[in-house]
Design an enzyme around this catalytic site. Structure first.
Site, PDB file in Angstrom:
ATOM      1  N   LEU A 585       0.822  -1.209   0.000  1.00 10.64           N
ATOM      2  CA  LEU A 585       0.000   0.000   0.000  1.00 10.64           C
ATOM      3  C   LEU A 585       0.859   1.264   0.000  1.00 10.64           C
ATOM      4  CD1 LEU A 585      -2.981  -0.781   2.405  1.00 10.64           C
ATOM      5  CD2 LEU A 585      -3.053  -0.346  -0.055  1.00 10.64           C
ATOM      6  N   CYS A 586       1.957   1.245   0.750  1.00  6.25           N
ATOM      7  CA  CYS A 586       2.788   2.456   0.803  1.00  6.25           C
ATOM      8  C   CYS A 586       3.381   2.769  -0.565  1.00  6.25           C
ATOM      9  CB  CYS A 586       3.879   2.315   1.859  1.00  6.25           C
ATOM     10  SG  CYS A 586       5.054   0.989   1.519  1.00  6.25           S
ATOM     11  N   THR A 587       3.685   1.720  -1.345  1.00  2.22           N
ATOM     12  CA  THR A 587       4.197   1.942  -2.701  1.00  2.22           C
ATOM     13  C   THR A 587       3.138   2.603  -3.565  1.00  2.22           C
ATOM     14  OG1 THR A 587       5.692   0.050  -2.549  1.00  2.22           O
ATOM     15  CG2 THR A 587       5.113   0.811  -4.760  1.00  2.22           C
TER      16      THR A 587
END
Length: 1008
Positions: A585-587
């Site tokens: 998700l952070c990507t």
């Protein structure tokens, strides 16, 4: 160009190739089964014009494979009798019939000439003329269970796009300054299959900008996957970013004319063993032509005298040039000759699909053509035991529509086919082809036979270029119903019924024990791994053979799974499982570096804003759940955006869309850069070399300024506002002029969005008490009106703003992060999870399944006779192999496979749990440690003696009712339980326990 009609094949062929196909003129001579297949595929795929030539009268044997003909066609010219039905497939294709001879003047009018039912003398004559005058020439033939294809595209045929795959692209991690320069790629280098000598270009590089303007450069691939390029010593220092892209280069093919290729055959094979067999087939066809020339007919079905004559003719042929001396396989030649008089629809489908693909290669110059012969045989369909082979009397002509098939297998086998009852799951492209095949072979035409077609989908326009049982007037109707009606027109004797319920756990009361007790086998023509897994599990449960096929572009596979003979189906459980893990998700939120990242982010945005948020608000409306108890507060905050109250007008929706644009593409980026400035060092307390956080795979983003004159800025607001209005049940607007004026009048969005991101965790920041209170008030206002309408992403309708939103969102995201975006068509394919498809590969895999159907219906046979098939028509790759045998598992004295089960009758009166456990120990030697029904534990040896005693005295069905609220479905015969036993190892998986509720269960006994 009808983009909607040809949408699936445009993903395979591309627009330039399709434009060439739409402008081409093709002559097809021979309209028996094979010619009909070629014609059908070319017309579905939109060839410009097709001229049919076949003056011969229709006979009974033609009906075994020619689906444009019927009993009313008997005596009429095959070409003229086929014309009307063929023309219905695609009104954009000009179809005509040539009734005269094939003259030289006629041949010059075509780009491609195909012969499918010609004598060798005519093939040589036409082939020589076409080779001399630059007309692309093909010969396709089938004789019983063998077939061949020959291509001659001339001495200097240029293939402009040799492969089906898109050019390889990869994101750049680093580029060294040196001789040679070394390009290090980001991510898994195995996903970037560059090869030595590939030409590449560079784009989007910061720092070493000299490479961005370079002409295509050759590369050498290093062991670690990095690329060696030319001299970069004098270039600027590489900073960040950039993409390396393969440049596809044309290839030249040099074909020989037929007269030369007959004596010096170049054959497409995968190994040397196939080559030897292909050479034998090559001589067999030549001998059959010689026999036909001498006798004016093919060998009589299963006539040993005629077969020996063919063997003698093959032995007398001039040796092949350029090959080592090989002894002829007389047994193989004999079987070919004995069965050569037959006409089989699966063979026509296979050779017709490949031949049509070669025609398209000749026209479009896309994909490498065959070089030059392809041979195919399925003689393994015949019984291995000589005593079981048909005899001349059993195979004589009977003036019936199955004469062509009876000539190969005999009347006894035809009777077996007629008594079968099959379930066809899926009436899409492969399903239509299979249903056509069922009608032609006579599957289920007897009094006790039949076919059930299950499909819940409805016909769309994009289906018409592959699913040939459907017509434009059928759009919107259930596929199963239309397919059934069309199949009955092909063969009025076919007993076929439709079912529009899906085959899944919710319909086991429909497709239950009684239903499967009447089914002899299942054909799965499905486009989802989840559905395939479920259907395969039902076949394993009921011990029914499964035939399964799938395609993707010009790739295809056909598999057979036979109880107690082959292994069971073990494909990936889902599309995600087949393609690898999802992205962090952070990507997606903060560090996208590839096109895939931004497309997934855009798709997630659509789902969150227009579906999940509506479902969450509707849930609040029904339950009154506090906002504190919700796990989607960030999502709710975004979907309410700049609005404090539920939107009432189109202007409110536009204001929200503009505000959300500001949040995503400006404010969110500004906030991210506040925490992580462009010049922020990476772990400064550890590294002293000045390495920046925004380097390597992390691209430093730049905020955008809204400009309504920028196409993607405007498209985003237009699409988002319309989707927002749809979700709220408000009227939208397509008036772009009015929207531009409205945007001019609206105040600029407030850029004050503090604390959007938590600095410590780089996740959306938690809301404070005041923000939560404000959100709760807004939520209460939102819930006062009617329920919201969740918007489900639709991939077929280009006018519903779904695709527009994703295209605009991904483009803007790409601008933020300096990522080069792909075309709108590729975005649609990726985000809509659209499977590229063409009629040719569909026809081939259906034909391959038809061959396996012959084997399954014929009765018990060894594993060695079955085939799993894999093909890639674009690259002339054809593999048929023996499937795996089921793995044998063991525990103490027991041995079993995936097809086995432990069977225990319920008894009368019904046995108790204590009796069941005792029976399992006595009958199978297993001391049960745990017994389950689904996820529910019915018994555990770890329980207290008091709890065990409470359950041991209960009847088994009473126990299951108490624990799971289970109620038997009407007609249910078996209750499936799972067990673990004392002494088992971690990897031990015992067979399922079939607790037989009714005596005389339909399952064959398959005890370990």
């Amino acid at each position: 160009m009808d983009g909607e009609l040809y949408s699936r094949q445009l993903y395979v062929l591309g627009l330039p190739a399709m434009q060439r196909i739409r402008g081409a003129n093709v002559l097809l001579s021979g309209l028996r089964g094979l010619g009909a297949e070629v014609a059908k595929n070319l017309v579905l795929m939109g060839v410009g014009s097709l001229t049919l030539h076949d003056p011969h009268p229709t006979c009974w044997a033609d009906l075994a494979a020619q689906f444009f003909l019927s009993e009313e066609s008997l005596g009429r010219s095959r070409a003229e009798a086929s014309h009307a039905l063929l023309a219905q497939l695609n009104e954009a294709v000009q179809i005509s019939v040539h009734t005269g001879d094939i003259t030289e003047d006629l041949l010059l009018a075509f780009q491609v000439v195909v012969l499918t039912d010609s004598e060798l003398e005519e093939q040589l004559k036409v082939g020589a003329f076409c080779h001399k005058h630059g007309v692309h020439f093909l010969v396709a033939e089938t004789r019983g269970l063998v077939g061949r294809l020959f291509c001659d595209f001339g001495e200097d045929f240029i293939v402009e796009d040799p492969t089906e795959v898109e050019p390889v692209t990869a994101a750049i991690q680093d580029i060294s300054q040196g001789l040679p320069g070394i390009v290090t790629l980001r991510g898994d280098t195995n996903r970037h299959p560059f090869n030595d000598g590939d030409l590449v270009t560079f784009s989007g590089i910061e720092g070493m900008v000299e490479l961005n303007s370079c002409s295509p450069q050759p590369v050498r691939v290093q062991k670690d996957g990095s690329l060696e390029i030319g001299d970069t010593t004098a270039f600027s220092r590489y900073l960040r970013g950039g993409v390396v892209t393969e440049v596809k280069m044309p290839k030249t093919v040099r074909h020989k004319s037929l007269d030369i290729a007959l004596l010096q055959p170049r054959v497409v094979v995968q190994n040397s063993q196939e080559l030897q067999r292909a050479h034998c087939l090559h001589r067999a066809f030549h001998a059959l032509h010689k026999f036909q020339q001498l006798h004016g007919r093919l060998p009589k079905p299963w006539d040993p005298v005629d077969a020996e004559a063919v063997v003698g003719l093959a032995q007398s042929l001039e040796p092949l040039k350029g090959t080592k001396e090989e002894s002829l396989d007389e047994a193989l030649l004999r079987r070919i000759a004995l069965s050569s008089a037959g006409t089989l629809s699966p063979m026509a489908a296979i050779l017709g699909g490949v031949a049509a693909q070669e025609v398209l290669k000749a026209i479009s110059r896309k994909f490498m053509p065959l070089d030059q012969w392809l041979y195919f045989d399925a003689l393994e369909c015949l019984p291995e035991d000589e005593a079981l082979l048909p005899n001349p009397e059993d195979c004589r002509l009977r003036n019936c529509r199955y004469d062509g098939q009876i000539a190969v297998f005999g009347t006894g086998f035809q009777e077996k086919l007629s008594c079968q009852h099959y379930l066809l799951v899926g009436a899409g492209a492969i399903g239509c082809e299979m249903l056509k095949g069922f009608a032609l072979v006579g599957l289920g035409v007897g009094a006790n036979g039949g076919v059930t077609v299950a499909d819940m989908d409805h016909i769309e326009r994009s289906n018409l270029s592959r699913q040939f049982l459907f017509r434009p007037q059928d759009i919107g109707r259930p596929k199963a119903e239309v397919a059934v009606t069309a199949a009955q027109r092909l063969n009025p004797d076919l007993n076929v019924t439709s079912c529009t319920y899906p085959l899944d756990p919710t319909t086991e009361h429909i497709y239950g024990d009684d239903f499967f007790s009447r089914v002899d086998g299942v054909v799965a023509a499905l486009d989802s791994f989840e559905a395939r897994h479920y259907v395969a599990a039902r076949c394993t449960h009921y011990l029914r053979p499964l035939l399964e096929a799938g395609t993707r572009g010009t790739r295809g596979s056909a598999s057979v799974f036979v109880p107690n003979v082959t292994d069971a189906y073990k494909g990936p459980a889902s599309a995600a499982a087949s393609e690898g893990a999802s992205y962090p998700l952070c990507t997606l939120r903060y560090f996208p570096s590839t096109v895939e990242h931004i497309l997934q982010w855009a798709r997630d945005e659509f789902e969150g804003l227009f579906r999940q948020s509506a479902e969450t608000i509707n849930c609040y409306q029904e339950t009154g759940t506090s906002v504190l108890a919700m796990d989607r507060t960030t999502l709710l905050r975004q979907v309410m955006g700049v609005l404090k109250m539920r939107p009432r007008t189109w202007q409110d929706c536009v204001a929200w869309a503009l505000g959300h644009w500001q949040l995503c593409f400006h404010d969110g980026i500004v906030e991210l850069l506040r925490h992580l400035p462009c010049d922020k060092p990476l772990f400064p307390q550890v590294l002293q070399d000045g390495t920046l956080f925004w380097s390597g795979s992390k691209r430093c983003p730049q905020p955008l300024q809204f400009d309504p004159n920028q196409g993607m800025h405007f498209l985003y607001v237009l699409a988002a506002a319309n989707l927002y209005s749809q979700m709220h049940g408000l009227p939208g607007s397509r008036d772009q002029t009015a929207l531009r004026e409205l945007l001019r009048l609206l105040p600029e969005p407030d850029s004050a969005h503090p604390n959007l991101i938590s600095a410590d965790t780089l996740t959306p920041a938690e809301l404070g008490p005041e923000q939560l209170k404000e959100l709760q008030e807004s939520l209460e206002d939102w819930s006062k009106g009617p329920p919201l309408k969740p918007v489900l992403f639709g991939k077929e309708d280009d006018d519903n703003f779904h695709e527009d939103f994703v295209v605009a969102a991904s483009n803007l995201r790409a601008q933020n992060y300096g990522i080069l975006l792909v075309s709108r068509a590729q975005i649609k394919q990726t985000v809509g999870q659209i499977i590229p498809a063409v009629a040719t590969s569909t026809a081939v895999v259906a034909g391959l399944l038809g061959l396996e159907l012959y084997k399954v219906v014929s009765g018990p046979r060894p594993l060695s006779t079955f085939r799993q098939s894999y093909l890639h028509l674009a690259e002339n790759y054809f593999i048929r192999s023996v499937p795996s045998a089921p793995a044998l598992q063991s525990f103490h004295h027991l041995k079993w496979t995936c097809w086995c089960r432990l069977k225990v009758p319920a008894g009368q009166p019904e046995r108790t749990l204590e009796s069941l456990l005792a029976h399992i120990q006595k009958e199978y030697g297993l001391k049960v440690k745990m017994l389950l029904h689904g996820q529910a534990v019915l018994y555990s040896a770890q329980w207290s003696s008091e709890k065990q005693t409470q359950r041991l005295g209960l009847r088994v069905t009473e126990l299951v009712r108490q624990v799971t609220s289970w109620e038997p479905e009407p007609g249910q015969r078996v209750l499936v339980l799972e067990l673990s036993c004392e002494g088992e190892e971690d990897e031990t998986v015992f067979p399922p326990l079939h607790y037989e509720l009714r005596q005389g269960s339909h399952h064959p006994a398959t005890r370990p």
